[in-house]
Every structure is written in structure tokens, then in C-alpha cells.
Design an enzyme around this catalytic site. Structure first.
Site, PDB file in Angstrom:
ATOM      1  N   GLU A 355     -49.193  40.167 -55.673  1.00 42.02           N
ATOM      2  CA  GLU A 355     -49.871  41.205 -56.789  1.00 42.02           C
ATOM      3  C   GLU A 355     -51.130  41.839 -56.194  1.00 42.02           C
ATOM      4  O   GLU A 355     -51.425  43.002 -56.519  1.00 42.02           O
ATOM      5  CB  GLU A 355     -49.819  40.750 -58.241  1.00 42.02           C
ATOM      6  CG  GLU A 355     -48.585  40.239 -58.676  1.00 42.02           C
ATOM      7  CD  GLU A 355     -47.626  41.320 -58.937  1.00 42.02           C
ATOM      8  OE1 GLU A 355     -47.931  42.550 -58.826  1.00 42.02           O
ATOM      9  OE2 GLU A 355     -46.304  40.955 -59.113  1.00 42.02           O
ATOM     10  N   HIS A 442     -38.003  47.212 -55.174  1.00 35.25           N
ATOM     11  CA  HIS A 442     -37.893  45.534 -54.853  1.00 35.25           C
ATOM     12  C   HIS A 442     -36.738  45.241 -53.704  1.00 35.25           C
ATOM     13  O   HIS A 442     -36.793  44.305 -53.192  1.00 35.25           O
ATOM     14  CB  HIS A 442     -37.676  44.848 -56.158  1.00 35.25           C
ATOM     15  CG  HIS A 442     -38.820  44.795 -56.944  1.00 35.25           C
ATOM     16  ND1 HIS A 442     -38.922  46.169 -57.974  1.00 35.25           N
ATOM     17  CD2 HIS A 442     -40.070  44.183 -57.111  1.00 35.25           C
ATOM     18  CE1 HIS A 442     -40.229  45.819 -58.463  1.00 35.25           C
ATOM     19  NE2 HIS A 442     -40.657  44.937 -58.107  1.00 35.25           N
TER      20      HIS A 442
END
Length: 747
Positions: A355, A442
Site C-alpha cells: 500500500e 489486480h
């Protein structure tokens, strides 16, 4: 900025015992490779003052830089960040405005030599960004309503348009005046929403959209007993890391907004490894931030997410049973949910590094979170998270090429993603294909993750830190590894120095090869195997170890007119190359030392030419191409296939023209043969050697017929005939594909 996962539950499958792949049929233990980069290409440490001075200098010289790049007089460059190499080369990343409006997809990186000379530039778009008018036909309120509808169609809750601004949209197609609307609220899974919708300011057509919230002594749940940075004030300790930019860790206590409460403690002993202790998640989050900071600082010379020495902050215990984690660049912060039934916080080391790397990407290349650039954005976070894990070298969480294996998000003990063979998760792709930009980022990240594994460990079956892997290749040929340290260094330099907001897979290959050349040399084995790892995921061709000869493509020259062609060749071995050629047109010869073909062709005809380069070891390579010798009333043709990406960037096919005096005729004939399953998708231009574009065909989405096989007449009398003419083709709509089969010019 990214959420760990977005949308429907990911399908994860059990880690296989091993399936035979290219080059091997047995497991081997991984061997750590250590390839030393060239010192001059390493990052020079910059203090905050030095970085500020470089940015100030870039600001003061922005107008001169814009002029040197031949930008429109109405454009302004705004420096965003700067890097400096140890040899003094400076890389300055700029955003652009046009008549005061932000140009989205107009970012560029200027590479400057120590003496101030511009060495090169990498642009997000090569198209001129000038538009006819900066007055939008549609109102802001109209596009806000449309944008809220887009968010609601995607399942958003409490959607509201927070802002709308006029921009120039240049990231795809022809630059146009547009509105950028930001829609707030919540995504369908409870993640905060910042949906950016780009709308044509004249027609109201949606041009693009992306989600800006892109989906870390104590004892943690995942990292065990660790040391974290804390600060004492009076008799109380706070979870503030003074050695890493004052990174702070907060407890949201189930809230979904605000900063939360800073973790404090009386004895500086935090958590107990159990989810029930609120400090435990804080320990893991603080440790993840610490490990990520240390990795970027110690390996890449980067001080903090933005490279400015300022720490981000982390928030844990977000919402109720929130099964996600996300980076938000606006608050410059990391946020973690507690997982299903608040039983497993998403604070593992690779989640944290993943992240926070979204923040690094936002501060550097700014890869758009959609299409192929979105997949590369996600892959960058997976790649650097793996690099952080290996760098930490923890006995509790050893480095691996699995993504999210610790958080057990579905209760089955399986990873979210696999880098050695991404398709093992049931949705990710192992290799690139023309439509990969249309799937969730993703899963379109799979090929780049696969590249990193192949570059790090090579193909075939092996065991790394007790985990079995078995990596195939798209071309069924083996890939020799360069080592994970070299692979990570190359990816980081490519991201920060050469990639832009619109970089796609082909562009990423180019960027990493530039980085590999900087760090290890163009003729190095590392450079060759960097390319071969890309070939292993169906992006680009392989570089044969030893000698490589660049095929010059079809050549067309005039009879009885002087002609020349420089053959380009390299070798991974030292020493000079020797050149030879067969099949040359009569009157031409090759220089055995330089590889220059020159002379005057004396006979008309089509010739199959084979050139060979041989290095000092006796290794050699060849390239075969066609050389046409034609009469002065000449036709020049290119028959090489060029794939046209579905709803992607424009592609080009080139025809070098020589031997014609003066300007092109007013009746220049352009014959085009394009294979495509919906020809109305296509816009076709002829681009003259000076860059002037002549429109041959416009898009027409109702024209569903196959192929563009047509002849066009162009008044090119103002253009010099000699030079490289280009056929430019762009697919403007989705779902159909094709390629340039051939085209020709008749003067």
C-alpha cells in the site's frame, strides 16, 4: 493510492507441488545472485535543501526547457519531483498546463547532463496538446450528475460530486478539452471513494475513469516481537517514529473518517500478538511502515514516500469487519481494516509495503489506475512488497513471491496472488495479450509480477525459503535470472526515472531496459536477461546471448542514386565486431569494420539481404531483410505487421524515403491495407517527415465492416519528399482488434 483488493472475492487455489516448465523438470534450491550496479547510475543522496534547490532551479528554467522541447507557447511546465544520479545526471518530472488548464496525461521526465544539456525526455504523450477552445460547451453541473451516475452504477453508496474542473485530456487519443469530476462517498465494500470521471467538455462522452483510493519493543500478530520507533513525552510513550519522518500510528476505533487517536503507552511495551489487544495491529502497522521506509532508504536512497524525508501516518481498526487496506495520497496515510468479523487485521508486512508503494508510485510515475498502466501500478506494489519482505529477512515472515499469504483473507490459508504463475489464483494472467488492459488491475498486474519472478529467480521449478515455485514462460524457452536485488533496482529506477502516467506494458519493457543499461550496461548479461524475462511474458523479443543484430526492416531506394544504411549490432562479449553481407543490390558494399552499407545501386529489383556480425569470440548473429531498388517514379512500401491495441494508444508504421529531389507531389498516393474486425473503430493519418499529420480516415462507430483496404490521395506538395513518412493508426473503441498489414507511398 490503492486498495488491497477491490470487487468480488478473489479466487485463490492451493500452492501446487510443481509442474514442469520451460527449461527444467526438477526442483532446485534458489541461488542468490549479486550483480553490482554501475556506481554513476545510483541515486545521489539529496538533503531537503538540495532537493528544494534543484526544484527551484527547474522552476526558474521551466520556460527555457519548454522552448527546448518545442512545446506550444501556451504550455507551461511545472516541476513535480527531481532525482539526481551519482554522476550528476538530473531527472526532473514535470506536469503541464495549457492556457492554465492541467494537462492530464501530459507529464514528462527531462534527463539533464551535469553541464545542463538535455540528454533525453520521456513523455506520457507525443501528441500536441493544443485544443481549439478552452471554453466548455457543457456545464459543470451536467457532468457532475453524469459522474455520480457512473459511481452509482459501480455500486457506490452516498455518492456525491465533490468537485469538477476543466482540464485537457491527453492520456488517450487526441487531446481534448474535458471535465474532471471527483465523486466521493463509499465504494461497494465500504472503502472510501474518490472516483475521477473524465468527460468530453463538448459532447459529454465519458473518456476515462479511475478510482483514486487504490485497493503494513512490541508484539504484532504477523511480525512477532519487534522493535518499533516510539517517542517519549514526559512519562508517556507515543507510537511516533522520530527516526523515520515522525511516522505516527493511530487507532480509529471503528470510525471511517478522521485521524483517530494516537497510540500511547506508559511502559513502551506494545501489544501481545493477539487481535483482541488494540495495540497489536498498531505494532504491525508501525513495523510495516518502518520496514518500508528502511528498504527504500537503504537500497534506493529514497527518504520517505515522497522522497522528502516526511513520514506518512497509519490508521488501524477502520470500520467494522472491513476486509481491506488502502493508501490515500490526499491524506498521505495508510488505513487498515480488521478483516472479517474483526478477526484478522490486514496489517501484514507485504500489505503495508504494497500500500505504501502506491504512494511512491503516485509521487513518481503517477501510473493511471486503469488500463495497462493500472496493472503496472498494482504490480509495482506487489514487486516492491516482495523486495521489502526479502530485505527484512524475518524468521517469522520470510521473503516469498506470494501476495497476502499471511492475512488469510478468506479463511482458507491461501495467498491472494502468486508471482511465479499468476494464473494460479484463478483470475490473474501469466502473460501479456492485447486485451489485458480491459480487466481488473489486480489481475492485469499478473504479467508484470511474473516478469519480476522470472527476472529474480528464472524459469522452472525451484524452492525459495521453503516455498516451492514452478514458473513457465510464454515462448516455452528458459529464462536465466538476474537476481531479485538487480530486478528490484531496475524496476525502481524505471518507475522513478522513465515511466510516466500512461506507461503500458511495452513502455515498461522500454523503461526497464533503459534502467538496466544505466545500472549494468547495455552489453551486459543483466541487460539481455532483463529483456528475456519480458519475452517470457510475451512482451518484446529475446536478446540472444553474444551478438545481436538489429533488423533494419524493408529498405527502398532509387536506382543510380547514392544510398547508405548503418547496420546496428551489439555483443555481450568485449571487443570489436566484424561485418559481412550477402545478397546486396549491385553497386552496394558493406564496410567490414563499421557495418556501414553504402554505394550506388545500379540495377532495378528486389533483393534478399542477409547481414552478419561476428564478435571477438567467434560468436555471430544475422538479420535478413528486403532491399527494393526502384525507378525514380517510385513506390515505397512497408509490409511488416504492426499490431493495433484495442482502444489503445496510436501505433505507427514507418517508410524511409530517399533519393527523391524536392517536395512530394500534390497527388501523393497512399495505399493502405489494415486488417481489423470493425473498421469504424479506426482513425488513420499520414504523418510527414516534419510531423505534419494528414487525416486519411476518421472513426465511425456504426461502420461495422471488416478491414481498411483503400487508396488515398494527399496534397503533400508543401512537404520535403525525403525522410521518414509514418502511417498512424489508433483504435478508438473497445472489443475489436487488428493490425497494419502493409501500406505504400507512390510519388
Amino acid at each position: 493510492m490503492s486498495a488491497w483488493i477491490v470487487g468480488a472475492a478473489l479466487v485463490a487455489v492451493a500452492l501446487p507441488a510443481g509442474v514442469a516448465s520451460a527449461g527444467t523438470d526438477h526442483s532446485v534450491q534458489s541461488v542468490t545472485l549479486s550483480v553490482q550496479p554501475l556506481a554513476g547510475a545510483l541515486a545521489a543522496p539529496l538533503s531537503a535543501g538540495e532537493q528544494s534547490a534543484l526544484l527551484t532551479a527547474a522552476e526558474s528554467s521551466a520556460a527555457r526547457t519548454a522552448a527546448a522541447l518545442q512545446l506550444d507557447a501556451r504550455e507551461t511546465l511545472k516541476p513535480r519531483s527531481v532525482l539526481k544520479d551519482a554522476d550528476g545526471t538530473v531527472h526532473t518530472r514535470y506536469d503541464r498546463t495549457f492556457s492554465g488548464l492541467p494537462v492530464l496525461g501530459g507529464d514528462l521526465v527531462v534527463h539533464t547532463a551535469p553541464d545542463g544539456a538535455i540528454k533525453g525526455v520521456d513523455k506520457a504523450t507525443e501528441a500536441p496538446v493544443a485544443v481549439a477552445s478552452t471554453m466548455p460547451a457543457l456545464s459543470a453541473e451536467a457532468v457532475k450528475s453524469f459522474s455520480v451516475g457512473r459511481a452509482e452504477a459501480a455500486g457506490a453508496k452516498e455518492a456525491k460530486a465533490d468537485s469538477a474542473r476543466s482540464v485537457i485530456w491527453a492520456a488517450t487519443g487526441t487531446p481534448v478539452l474535458a471535465w474532471e469530476t471527483v465523486v466521493g462517498g463509499l465504494q461497494h465494500d465500504g472503502t472510501p471513494s474518490k472516483l475521477h470521471v473524465i468527460t468530453d467538455a463538448a459532447t459529454g462522452e465519458k473518456l476515462f475513469e479511475h478510482q483514486a483510493i487504490e485497493t503494513g519493543t512490541g508484539t504484532g500478530q504477523y511480525n512477532g516481537q519487534v522493535t518499533i520507533g516510539t517517542t517519549k513525552s514526559g512519562t508517556t510513550w507515543a507510537m511516533t517514529d522520530g527516526g523515520r519522518g515522525n511516522h505516527k500510528t493511530y487507532d480509529l476505533k471503528g470510525a471511517e473518517d478522521g485521524t483517530g487517536t494516537l497510540f500511547t503507552d506508559a511502559d513502551d511495551v506494545w501489544g501481545n500478538g493477539q487481535q483482541s489487544n488494540r495495540q497489536t495491529a498498531g505494532v504491525d502497522a508501525a513495523y510495516g511502515a518502518q520496514a518500508t521506509w528502511d528498504y527504500y532508504k537503504n537500497v534506493h536512497g529514497r527518504s520517505g514516500i515522497k522522497g522528502d524525508g516526511v513520514g506518512a501516518y497509519s490508521r488501524v481498526h477502520y470500520g467494522d469487519s472491513y476486509v481491506n487496506a488502502f493508501w490515500d495520497d490526499d491524506c498521505f496515510c495508510m488505513t487498515y481494516g480488521d478483516g472479517d468479523n474483526n478477526a484478522n487485521a490486514l496489517t501484514s508486512l507485504d500489505v503495508a509495503a504494497h500500500e505504501m508503494t502506491h504512494g511512491v508510485t503516485a509521487a513518481t510515475a503517477g501510473l493511471e489506475y486503469s488500463d495497462e498502466s493500472g496493472g503496472l501500478n498494482e504490480a509495482t506494489s506487489d514487486i516492491m512488497a516482495a523486495a521489502v519482505e526479502f530485505h527484512v529477512n524475518s524468521a517469522v515472515d520470510p521473503g516469498d513471491y506470494l501476495v497476502g499469504e499471511k492475512i488469510n483473507i478468506f479463511g482458507d490459508g491461501k495467498p491472494l496472488r502468486y508471482m511465479d504463475k499468476p494464473s494460479k489464483d484463478g483470475r490473474s494472467k501469466d502473460s501479456w495479450y492485447s486485451g489485458i488492459g480491459s480487466i481488473d488491475v489486480h489481475y492485469s498486474s499478473g504479467p508484470a509480477n511474473h516478469w519480476f519472478y522470472l527476472a529474480s529467480e528464472g524459469s522452472g521449478a525451484k524452492v525459495v525459503n521453503g516455498v516451492s515455485y514452478n514458473s513457465p514462460t510464454a515462448d516455452n524457452l528458459p529464462v536465466t535470472p538476474i537476481g531479485r536485488d538487480a530486478a528490484a533496482r531496475i524496476w525502481y529506477r524505471a518507475l522513478t526515472t522513465y515511466m510516466t502516467s500512461t506507461t503500458d506494458y511495452a513502455g515498461a519493457r522500454t523503461a526497464t531496459l533503459k534502467a538496466a543499461a544505466d545500472l549494468y550496461g547495455t552489453n551486459s548479461v543483466t541487460y539481455a536477461n532483463t529483456a528475456n524475462a519480458w519475452a517470457g511474458i510475451a512482451v518484446g523479443s529475446r536478446i540472444v546471448q553474444g551478438v545481436t543484430v538489429v533488423n533494419p526492416g524493408t529498405r527502398t531506394t532509387l536506382v543510380n542514386k547514392a544510398a547508405s544504411l548503418q547496420i546496428q549490432a551489439t555483443s555481450t562479449n568485449p571487443g570489436a565486431l566484424a561485418y559481412s553481407a550477402t545478397g546486396l543490390p549491385a553497386g552496394l558494399a558493406i564496410n567490414a569494420s563499421t557495418g556501414l552499407i553504402s554505394g550506388t545501386p545500379t540495377a532495378l529489383g528486389t533483393n534478399s539481404v542477409t547481414v552478419k556480425a561476428t564478435d571477438s569470440t567467434g560468436a555471430g548473429s544475422t538479420a535478413t531483410f528486403t532491399w527494393n531498388v526502384v525507378s525514380p517514379t517510385s513506390t515505397f512500401e512497408n509490409t511488416a505487421d504492426v499490431q493495433i491495441p484495442d482502444q489503445g494508444a496510436a501505433v505507427y508504421s514507418d517508410i524511409p524515403v530517399s533519393g527523391i529531389s524536392g517536395n512530394a507531389p500534390g497527388t501523393l498516393k497512399v495505399d493502405v491495407d489494415i486488417k481489423h474486425t470493425w473498421r469504424g473503430d479506426l482513425v488513420v493519418d499520414l504523418v510527414a517527415p516534419d510531423g505534419t499529420a494528414y487525416r486519411l480516415k476518421d472513426a465511425n462507430m456504426t461502420d461495422s465492416a471488416d478491414d481498411v483496404v483503400a487508396g488515398y490521395t494527399v496534397n503533400a506538395s508543401s512537404e520535403t519528399a525525403n525522410g521518414t513518412w509514418r502511417l498512424k493508426v489508433q483504435d478508438m473503441y473497445s472489443s475489436d482488434s487488428g493490425y497494419i498489414n502493409s501500406w505504400k507511398l507512390t510519388f
